[in-house]
Design an enzyme around this catalytic site. Structure first.
Site, short mmCIF file in Angstrom:
data_model
loop_
_atom_site.label_atom_id
_atom_site.label_comp_id
_atom_site.label_asym_id
_atom_site.label_seq_id
_atom_site.Cartn_x
_atom_site.Cartn_y
_atom_site.Cartn_z
N HIS A 1 0.82 -1.21 0.00
CA HIS A 1 0.00 0.00 0.00
C HIS A 1 0.86 1.26 0.00
O HIS A 1 0.56 2.23 -0.68
CB HIS A 1 -0.91 -0.04 1.23
CG HIS A 1 -1.99 0.98 1.21
ND1 HIS A 1 -3.16 0.80 0.51
CD2 HIS A 1 -2.08 2.19 1.80
CE1 HIS A 1 -3.94 1.85 0.68
NE2 HIS A 1 -3.31 2.72 1.45
N GLU B 1 -8.45 7.83 -4.90
CA GLU B 1 -7.83 6.86 -4.00
C GLU B 1 -8.85 5.80 -3.60
O GLU B 1 -10.03 6.09 -3.46
CB GLU B 1 -7.32 7.59 -2.76
CG GLU B 1 -6.36 6.78 -1.94
CD GLU B 1 -5.58 7.67 -0.99
OE1 GLU B 1 -4.43 8.01 -1.29
OE2 GLU B 1 -6.14 8.03 0.06
N SER B 2 -8.36 4.60 -3.39
CA SER B 2 -9.26 3.49 -3.07
C SER B 2 -9.42 3.34 -1.56
O SER B 2 -8.53 3.69 -0.79
CB SER B 2 -8.69 2.19 -3.62
OG SER B 2 -7.46 1.90 -2.99
N HIS B 3 -10.55 2.84 -1.16
CA HIS B 3 -10.74 2.40 0.22
C HIS B 3 -11.53 1.09 0.17
O HIS B 3 -12.55 0.93 0.81
CB HIS B 3 -11.44 3.48 1.06
CG HIS B 3 -10.64 3.86 2.26
ND1 HIS B 3 -11.19 4.23 3.45
CD2 HIS B 3 -9.30 3.92 2.44
CE1 HIS B 3 -10.21 4.51 4.32
NE2 HIS B 3 -9.08 4.33 3.72
N HIS C 1 -10.69 -2.31 0.85
CA HIS C 1 -10.70 -3.30 1.92
C HIS C 1 -11.51 -2.82 3.12
O HIS C 1 -12.38 -3.53 3.60
CB HIS C 1 -9.26 -3.66 2.32
CG HIS C 1 -8.48 -4.35 1.24
ND1 HIS C 1 -7.95 -3.66 0.15
CD2 HIS C 1 -8.16 -5.66 1.05
CE1 HIS C 1 -7.33 -4.54 -0.63
NE2 HIS C 1 -7.44 -5.75 -0.11
N ARG D 1 -8.18 15.23 2.22
CA ARG D 1 -6.97 15.75 2.87
C ARG D 1 -5.79 15.77 1.90
O ARG D 1 -4.98 16.70 1.93
CB ARG D 1 -6.63 14.93 4.11
CG ARG D 1 -7.52 15.24 5.29
CD ARG D 1 -6.98 14.64 6.58
NE ARG D 1 -6.93 13.18 6.55
CZ ARG D 1 -7.98 12.38 6.67
NH1 ARG D 1 -9.19 12.88 6.85
NH2 ARG D 1 -7.84 11.06 6.65
N ASP D 2 -5.72 14.76 1.03
CA ASP D 2 -4.63 14.76 0.05
C ASP D 2 -4.67 16.02 -0.81
O ASP D 2 -3.65 16.49 -1.29
CB ASP D 2 -4.75 13.54 -0.88
CG ASP D 2 -4.07 12.31 -0.30
OD1 ASP D 2 -3.11 12.48 0.48
OD2 ASP D 2 -4.49 11.19 -0.62
N GLN E 1 -10.73 2.63 10.24
CA GLN E 1 -10.77 3.89 10.96
C GLN E 1 -12.19 4.43 11.04
O GLN E 1 -13.05 4.06 10.26
CB GLN E 1 -9.88 4.95 10.29
CG GLN E 1 -8.52 4.45 9.87
CD GLN E 1 -8.52 3.80 8.51
OE1 GLN E 1 -9.53 3.27 8.05
NE2 GLN E 1 -7.39 3.85 7.84
N GLY F 1 -2.26 9.21 -8.61
CA GLY F 1 -2.93 7.92 -8.65
C GLY F 1 -2.70 7.11 -7.41
O GLY F 1 -2.04 7.55 -6.47
N SER G 1 -4.40 -0.32 -5.65
CA SER G 1 -4.98 -1.23 -4.67
C SER G 1 -4.88 -2.64 -5.21
O SER G 1 -5.56 -3.00 -6.17
CB SER G 1 -6.44 -0.85 -4.41
OG SER G 1 -7.04 -1.83 -3.59
#
Lengths: 232, 735
Positions: free
Chosen positions: B49, B93-95, B97, B116-117, B240, B531, B534
């Site tokens: 990751h 961005e992936s989330h 999982h 935030r990025d 989280q 980019g 994942s």
């Protein structure tokens, strides 16, 4: 028009509101932070904009209603000042006791973001004078807790004294259950104080004041306010 | 420092996901056994990751440069010049999982992380988009996942007040055990006020702002770097919890601070939290960093240095401030009721040193942590080519209009209203084209005429059949969708979602997809500026369809020029591009003929560019009332979508001779658009002059869709079929 927009932590539609107010008045509203204790001198319109003040934690608007600036807003209202509360601003006005009732979770138990139509219930107020009574206008809405509720006595008083400003309606103006997406009592979208100087509503007319964004249906709210202040 | 006994360390390293040879490297760098905190730092920094160890070798082949690119990959997000002295900053961005384990929080924190990025670089976020892949709704738990993900995206985005304006959704059994949640944020900043993450200035304070640190998300990055097993539910503690209210305050506080000159460098604490932010900031700046854990704002008592360094608590940022400006900066964060703590300083040692309660908990040289990070050229196997199907060889069991009615209600083509009605798409007051209104979302820049167009695209079934073609098609479709609203496409962000890279066939998919994407980016002047990768999107050994999701951004000099897809009456319909009737891998083939097979439609990049440039030119010349690109479902579905969008019917000519009718109506040949124009003849002449294939399709008007043979269906009936699917499926899911 010398308007002040109150910014609470979590307010997020203050810029939308400023754009709408500036569009009709040519004048930038003052942004007043919730920790302030006074409104700018000469303020003639106070707006509580949309958002998630204090994250909607506890209850929507409950903590914002206790903010330091709210004493000044109450005093301003007590002196007959014009106060507009939109979405979270409406919720704050009910929590502050400036308008009756409460906004519950939408009956669908989901956030609702879509255009709705509202019927103007009276056209003789500072907020609605540029519409005809019975006129229908379109407006975006975006809320999770817009389900207006009050007890039967209050409801009878609102209806009886003509203190309902806007009701959810079909585009043709029919007051139907299908048009009442959030489940509000009697399709109530917006209400007025007895002196007609405080108005709270859930939808966002400030987001429909420019043909580029899909129309100018929301503009009469702001031109009404401008005119009523100019003639005051 | 308390070092781990050798045998225990080796065992723990394996539990933390380090391979034996990676652990040997660690020992060589340290020259001794690690402490628990050190082992934690190495394992997350060298996780797939954070390190991109399997993908980097391929990603660096992608085109990343153009005159308008200000910062390409390597920063928190990509930055491009959009004119008027402004830059667009964006990333996807992936989330995946976390969203499977805990759908609401997984998706919500995905949105929070990508926001935030973007604002960490100085941008005010103006739009969110997403790209979602779900399993079949009847698969175990899937409705709960769909409901939770949609609520999570809305719950976070609505509260922070950034409009969610676009996205895409696919359903396929390959995602039953591994849904994909890719979130994209686009922000705007003055082009000369971009904030970077490279730390500088010996002795400068390292400042922590935002939420307190808790024990949530420890080893989230490691979790995201392995396959799922049957006991993945046990990994819930690695997910989280988001607090969009704090994020909103953090946005306002950071932007207020950024309006001053106090910041040297700033980075959000994303995956691997304090570890990755401090290591990357110091590493990029070529300095050392010393952190005192006792000063980290803590949500819980008794936290260890290991826990604090590995926590992925949300809504936190790390900054390097100019000397002596701490009090001024602190006042801003306290105004917004956020924590502010000086937790360390920069050194000239080139090392990261972690202190806690008077002890040294970690002492690692930064340069080898990065330079010695594992980098793999994993074995690849090419995906076998699929046969090209000829429409004439495929029976049409339905006829065009019955097939159309079924298709517009099918999972991949039905209305997404149930989803976007839960996202605030108008906050900010600048949304020119809302979800469903156009091929790309259009958001105006406040106070200016200029607008950005944004889209997310990928056709995973094409990628599965031919990853190279699929990769090129994903980029081309994003470019086409931007073009179809009249925007000039400028750059992309990619989100590479694949299975286990240790399997050669998966790594082969990855390499081929990158090849296809690279070719398309190059041919279309559409570089990759940011980019995310994942991998290990597998559950119990079953991989997802290869899904290289593309987020495209383009610019319109005047928002007034943007066109939508809603049909109006009294217009001529002109088809741009060549139709051969390509049914391989089409939605029609899958939904009507029950076959998922064949080669996907080829992507001719020169034709794509020629046709698109022509269409954009006509739109900007004001000659086009509505425009829609042809994608999933082909021509008849595209016309139906335009008709449903405007509540207006159309009469279409019969298919040309020499082409199978079902190939004509439902083939998915690329590089095609439908233009609704006032003067069809003039448009055909212009196309001919430009060497662009074009033909008159028909005319708009009435309330029915009428085909050349006189058969018809009412638009109202199509709308019912189109709108009913998702609400019916999700009924009863209200929490």
């Amino acid at each position: 028009m010398k308007s002040a927009i109150i910014v609470f932590p979590g307010t997020n539609r203050e810029r939308d509101m400023a754009i709408a107010l500036e569009r009709v008045s040519g004048r930038k509203p003052a942004m007043v932070f919730h920790l302030d204790t006074a409104l700018p001198a000469g303020t003639d319109l106070v707006v509580l904009p949309g958002g998630f003040s204090h994250g909607d934690y506890l209850r929507c608007g409950a903590m914002a209603a206790q903010s330091p600036i709210m004493k000044a807003v109450r005093d301003f209202a007590a002196g007959g000042g014009l106060v507009l509360g939109v979405c979270n601003g409406f919720q704050i006005l009910t929590e502050a006791g400036l308008l009756p009732g409460a906004l519950l979770r939408n009956a669908t138990l989901r956030f609702l973001s879509m255009d709705c139509h509202m019927r103007v219930e009276r056209a003789d107020t500072p907020f609605t004078q540029h519409w005809q009574k019975g006129a229908v206008f379109r407006s975006p809405m975006a809320h999770g807790d817009g389900n207006y509720f009050c007890d039967d006595t209050t409801l009878a008083r609102l209806n009886g004294e003509g203190l309902v400003a806007f009701r959810y309606a079909t585009p043709e103006g029919a007051i139907t259950e299908a048009a009442n997406r959030n489940g509000a009592r009697d399709n109530i979208a917006g209400i007025l104080s007895p002196n007609l100087r405080i108005c709270g509503l859930m939808p966002h007319p400030e987001d429909l004041v420019d043909p580029l964004m899909g129309g100018e249906d929301g503009l009469p709210l702001f031109t009404s306010l401008l005119d009523s202040l100019a003639s005051a | 420092m308390q070092l781990l006994p050798a045998d225990h360390a080796a065992q723990l390293a394996a539990e933390f996901g380090l391979k034996p040879d990676e652990y040997e490297r660690l020992l060589a760098i340290l020259g001794r056994s690690p402490s628990r905190t050190e082992l934690g730092i190495f394992s997350v920094m060298w996780s797939e990751h954070c390190s991109y160890k399997s993908s980097r070798i391929w990603l660096k082949t992608l085109p990343t440069k153009a005159p308008w690119v200000i910062h390409g990959p390597g920063e928190n997000a990509g930055v491009i010049d959009i004119g008027d002295g402004l830059a667009a900053i964006f990333k996807m961005e992936s989330h995946n999982h976390p969203s499977f384990i805990e759908p609401y929080q997984g998706a919500a924190t995905g949105v929070g992380g990508i926001l935030r990025d973007v604002f960490t670089m100085g941008a005010r976020p103006i739009a969110n988009l997403n790209a979602l892949r779900f399993g079949m709704p009847d698969a175990p738990k899937m409705k709960r996942v769909i409901d939770g993900v949609v609520r999570g995206i809305g719950g976070y985005g609505n509260c922070v007040g950034v409009p969610t304006v676009g996205g895409e959704v696919n359903f396929h059994p390959a995602y039953n055990g591994n849904p994909l949640v890719n979130a994209m944020t686009v922000g705007i900043a003055p082009r000369d006020r971009i904030f970077l993450s490279a730390a500088a200035g010996l002795g400068n304070s390292v400042v922590y702002v935002g939420s307190k640190t808790g024990r949530d998300g420890i080893h989230g990055a490691t979790m995201a770097s392995t396959e799922f097993s049957a006991d993945s539910e046990e990994k819930r503690p690695t997910v989280q919890i988001g607090d969009p209210f704090t994020e909103k305050l953090l946005i306002e506080a950071c932007l207020e601070l950024m309006a001053t000159d106090m910041i040297v460098a700033i980075q959000d604490m994303g995956a691997a939290g304090l570890t990755s932010s401090s290591v990357e900031m110091a590493g990029k700046g070529g300095v050392g960093i010393e952190l005192v854990m006792d000063n980290v704002p803590q949500r819980e008592v008794g936290m260890t240095a290991y826990e604090m360094m590995l926590s992925e608590s949300q809504e936190r940022m790390l900054m390097i401030l100019k000397p002596g400006r701490e009090a001024e900066a602190e006042a801003i964060f306290h105004k917004w009721e956020l924590d502010f703590a000086v937790i360390g300083h920069l050194t000239d040692t080139g090392r990261i040193v972690i202190r806690h309660k008077g002890e040294i908990e970690a002492d690692i040289p930064l340069a080898p942590l990065e330079s010695e990070a594992p980098l793999y050229r994993r074995p690849t196997v090419e995906t076998p080519k699929q046969p090209v199907l000829d429409a004439a060889d495929i029976d049409d069991p339905a006829g065009p209009l019955p097939a159309l009615e079924k298709l517009v209600g099918s999972l991949d083509l039905c209305s997404r209203r149930w989803i976007w009605d839960q996202y605030d798409s108008t906050v900010g007051g600048q949304t020119v084209k809302r979800p469903g209104g156009a091929d790309a979302a259009v958001v105006k820049l406040e106070g200016l005429k200029r607008a950005l167009a944004m889209t997310t695209d990928c056709t995973p079934r094409y990628c599965q059949a031919d990853p190279e073609v699929g990769g090129a098609q994903a980029v081309a479709e994003a470019w086409r969708n931007l073009t179809a609203v009249g925007a000039l496409p400028l750059a992309v962000t990619d989100n590479m979602n694949f299975g286990n890279p240790e399997k050669p066939e998966i790594m082969g998919q990855f390499a081929a997809a990158v090849r296809g994407m690279g070719a398309a980016c190059l041919a279309l002047d559409f570089p990759v500026v940011s980019g995310n990768v994942s991998l290990y999107n597998e559950t119990q050994g079953r991989g997802i369809l290869p899904t290289p999701a593309i987020g495209g951004v383009g610019v319109l000099e005047d928002a007034v020029q943007a066109v939508g897809l809603a049909l109006q009456p009294g217009l001529d319909l002109v088809l741009i591009g060549e139709t051969r009737g390509w049914l391989g891998q089409s939605i029609w083939l899958r939904e009507i003929a029950g076959r998922e097979e064949g080669a996907p439609p080829p992507v001719d990049l020169a034709v794509e560019r020629r046709n698109g440039d022509f269409v954009r030119g006509r739109i900007l010349a004001g000659e086009v009332v509505a425009c829609h690109d042809l994608a999933d479902g082909g021509l008849l579905v595209a016309v139906a979508e335009m008709a449903m969008g405007g509540g207006v019917g159309a009469t279409l000519s019969a298919p040309p001779v020499g082409i199978a009718p079902h190939g004509w109506w439902f083939g998915e040949d690329q590089a095609r658009y439908i233009l609704a124009v006032r003067d069809g003849a003039a448009m055909l002449a212009a196309a001919q002059a430009a060497g662009v294939p074009a033909m008159e399709l028909g005319h708009s008007g009435g309330g029915d869709l009428v085909l050349g043979d006189g058969s018809s269906i009412s638009v109202a009936k199509l709308v019912v079929a189109h709108e009913a699917t998702l609400p019916a499926l999700m009924q009863g899911e209200a929490a």
